[in-house]
Write a protein that holds these residues in place. Structure first.
Motif, PDB file in Angstrom:
ATOM      1  N   UNK A  84      -5.550 -14.839 -42.422  1.00 45.79           N
ATOM      2  CA  UNK A  84      -4.703 -14.906 -41.232  1.00 45.79           C
ATOM      3  C   UNK A  84      -4.426 -16.344 -40.828  1.00 45.79           C
ATOM      4  N   UNK A  85      -5.433 -17.203 -40.937  1.00 50.10           N
ATOM      5  CA  UNK A  85      -5.278 -18.607 -40.551  1.00 50.10           C
ATOM      6  C   UNK A  85      -5.752 -19.493 -41.696  1.00 50.10           C
ATOM      7  N   UNK A  86      -4.821 -20.163 -42.330  1.00 55.73           N
ATOM      8  CA  UNK A  86      -5.165 -20.988 -43.492  1.00 55.73           C
ATOM      9  C   UNK A  86      -6.115 -22.117 -43.131  1.00 55.73           C
ATOM     10  N   UNK A  87      -5.960 -22.669 -41.925  1.00 53.35           N
ATOM     11  CA  UNK A  87      -6.792 -23.817 -41.562  1.00 53.35           C
ATOM     12  C   UNK A  87      -8.220 -23.420 -41.197  1.00 53.35           C
ATOM     13  N   UNK A  88      -8.543 -22.129 -41.307  1.00 52.97           N
ATOM     14  CA  UNK A  88      -9.897 -21.685 -40.973  1.00 52.97           C
ATOM     15  C   UNK A  88     -10.804 -21.605 -42.194  1.00 52.97           C
ATOM     16  N   UNK A  92     -13.283 -26.045 -50.401  1.00 52.89           N
ATOM     17  CA  UNK A  92     -14.256 -26.342 -51.450  1.00 52.89           C
ATOM     18  C   UNK A  92     -15.068 -25.095 -51.782  1.00 52.89           C
ATOM     19  N   UNK A  93     -15.521 -24.371 -50.755  1.00 51.00           N
ATOM     20  CA  UNK A  93     -16.289 -23.143 -50.965  1.00 51.00           C
ATOM     21  C   UNK A  93     -15.424 -22.080 -51.626  1.00 51.00           C
ATOM     22  N   UNK A  94     -14.153 -22.027 -51.234  1.00 53.42           N
ATOM     23  CA  UNK A  94     -13.218 -21.050 -51.797  1.00 53.42           C
ATOM     24  C   UNK A  94     -13.111 -21.203 -53.310  1.00 53.42           C
ATOM     25  N   UNK A  95     -12.861 -22.426 -53.765  1.00 54.89           N
ATOM     26  CA  UNK A  95     -12.656 -22.641 -55.192  1.00 54.89           C
ATOM     27  C   UNK A  95     -13.938 -22.456 -55.991  1.00 54.89           C
ATOM     28  N   UNK A  96     -15.074 -22.803 -55.397  1.00 56.66           N
ATOM     29  CA  UNK A  96     -16.349 -22.602 -56.089  1.00 56.66           C
ATOM     30  C   UNK A  96     -16.633 -21.121 -56.309  1.00 56.66           C
ATOM     31  N   UNK A  97     -16.140 -20.265 -55.425  1.00 57.81           N
ATOM     32  CA  UNK A  97     -16.440 -18.829 -55.503  1.00 57.81           C
ATOM     33  C   UNK A  97     -15.554 -18.086 -56.495  1.00 57.81           C
ATOM     34  N   UNK A  98     -14.608 -18.781 -57.120  1.00 57.29           N
ATOM     35  CA  UNK A  98     -13.762 -18.137 -58.121  1.00 57.29           C
ATOM     36  C   UNK A  98     -12.366 -17.789 -57.655  1.00 57.29           C
ATOM     37  N   UNK A  99     -12.040 -18.141 -56.411  1.00 56.13           N
ATOM     38  CA  UNK A  99     -10.693 -17.862 -55.898  1.00 56.13           C
ATOM     39  C   UNK A  99      -9.671 -18.725 -56.633  1.00 56.13           C
ATOM     40  N   UNK A 100      -8.574 -18.106 -57.051  1.00 55.87           N
ATOM     41  CA  UNK A 100      -7.507 -18.817 -57.751  1.00 55.87           C
ATOM     42  C   UNK A 100      -6.169 -18.747 -57.031  1.00 55.87           C
ATOM     43  N   UNK A 101      -6.157 -18.053 -55.897  1.00 60.61           N
ATOM     44  CA  UNK A 101      -4.923 -17.959 -55.131  1.00 60.61           C
ATOM     45  C   UNK A 101      -5.200 -17.817 -53.650  1.00 60.61           C
ATOM     46  N   UNK A 102      -4.414 -18.508 -52.820  1.00 63.11           N
ATOM     47  CA  UNK A 102      -4.571 -18.436 -51.365  1.00 63.11           C
ATOM     48  C   UNK A 102      -3.199 -18.159 -50.744  1.00 63.11           C
ATOM     49  N   UNK A 103      -3.105 -17.048 -50.017  1.00 67.63           N
ATOM     50  CA  UNK A 103      -1.849 -16.667 -49.376  1.00 67.63           C
ATOM     51  C   UNK A 103      -2.096 -16.343 -47.906  1.00 67.63           C
ATOM     52  N   UNK A 104      -1.138 -16.654 -47.041  1.00 71.82           N
ATOM     53  CA  UNK A 104      -1.268 -16.258 -45.631  1.00 71.82           C
ATOM     54  C   UNK A 104      -0.922 -14.779 -45.481  1.00 71.82           C
ATOM     55  N   UNK A 105      -1.391 -14.179 -44.385  1.00 69.82           N
ATOM     56  CA  UNK A 105      -1.138 -12.752 -44.162  1.00 69.82           C
ATOM     57  C   UNK A 105       0.340 -12.453 -43.929  1.00 69.82           C
ATOM     58  N   UNK A 106       1.126 -13.506 -43.704  1.00 69.13           N
ATOM     59  CA  UNK A 106       2.569 -13.328 -43.483  1.00 69.13           C
ATOM     60  C   UNK A 106       3.363 -13.315 -44.793  1.00 69.13           C
ATOM     61  N   UNK A 107       2.675 -13.368 -45.924  1.00 68.59           N
ATOM     62  CA  UNK A 107       3.359 -13.404 -47.221  1.00 68.59           C
ATOM     63  C   UNK A 107       4.189 -12.147 -47.438  1.00 68.59           C
ATOM     64  N   UNK A 108       5.317 -12.314 -48.103  1.00 67.53           N
ATOM     65  CA  UNK A 108       6.188 -11.179 -48.400  1.00 67.53           C
ATOM     66  C   UNK A 108       5.679 -10.420 -49.617  1.00 67.53           C
TER      67      UNK A 108
END
Length: 210
Positions: A84-88, A92-108
């Motif tokens: 919901x909030x990208x700035x939250x 660094x923790x995100x990428x270490x956990x295996x995440x490869x994509x980040x999208x806001x909840x407003x994505x189409x």
């Protein structure tokens, strides 16, 4: 066919994301889960290519810890998170956990489908607002286009695709030691200290595209 698993606390959100995924004939929903504990139990059997994870209502630090544990003990995941909030988020923790994509909840719907396809092919997907949040050293960097060699730009592009040292070495038919040498040179020339920072500078400088 790209196999997708949908994870969301809300049954309504799970249904909505599943509908978005199945709207593309190249994508298939192989399963869904209400939380990461269910994901951990089922991921080994379902073996999805991509996990689409809605973070609403989840304590983020616990999410990263659980994802990392699943990666290490159960099954390697390619994950897209929807926030919901990208700035939250702690990038660094995100990428270490295996995440490869980040999208806001407003994505189409088109953005979500495109992200799933890109992640499945080994790319990294970041919303423009998320790129702005990547940590950069407070340094004045010269024009990297003039300082990086063609080989270093090639290596930088592979970093942006999420490849590790071993995969880069194999693709370029060079040793891992040589890859580390190139990375050290890239970091020095761009004035950065991490792979994430190097990719960010590369994108902003127009050297590579994500």
């Amino acid at each position: 066919m790209i196999r997708v698993m949908v994870v969301a606390t809300s049954s309504v959100v799970r249904a909505g994301l599943s509908a978005v995924v199945t709207s593309n004939p190249q994508l298939s929903v192989v399963g869904s889960a209400s939380d990461l504990d269910v994901l951990a139990e089922e991921v080994g059997q379902l073996q999805p290519d991509v996990v689409l994870l809605d973070l609403s209502g989840n304590p983020q630090q616990l999410v990263w810890e659980k994802l990392l544990l699943i990666q290490e003990e159960r099954y390697p995941l390619a994950i897209i998170i929807i926030v919901e909030e990208l700035d939250s988020i702690d990038l660094e923790a995100v990428f270490r956990s295996g995440v490869r994509g980040i999208l806001p909840s407003t994505s189409t719907e088109l953005e979500i489908v495109a992200a799933v396809e890109a992640i499945a092919f080994g790319l990294v997907v970041l919303h423009p607002d998320a790129i702005e949040l990547l940590p950069l050293r407070e340094k004045v960097v010269g024009n990297p286009v003039q300082t990086l060699t063609p080989r270093e730009i090639e290596v930088l592009g592979m970093l942006g695709s999420g490849l590790g040292n071993k995969a880069i070495a194999k693709r370029l038919h060079i040793s891992e030691h040589t890859v580390k040498f190139h990375l050290s040179s890239i970091f020095q020339k761009l004035g950065v200290s991490t792979r994430t920072e190097a990719v960010t500078v590369g994108v902003r400088s127009g050297l590579i595209m994500l």
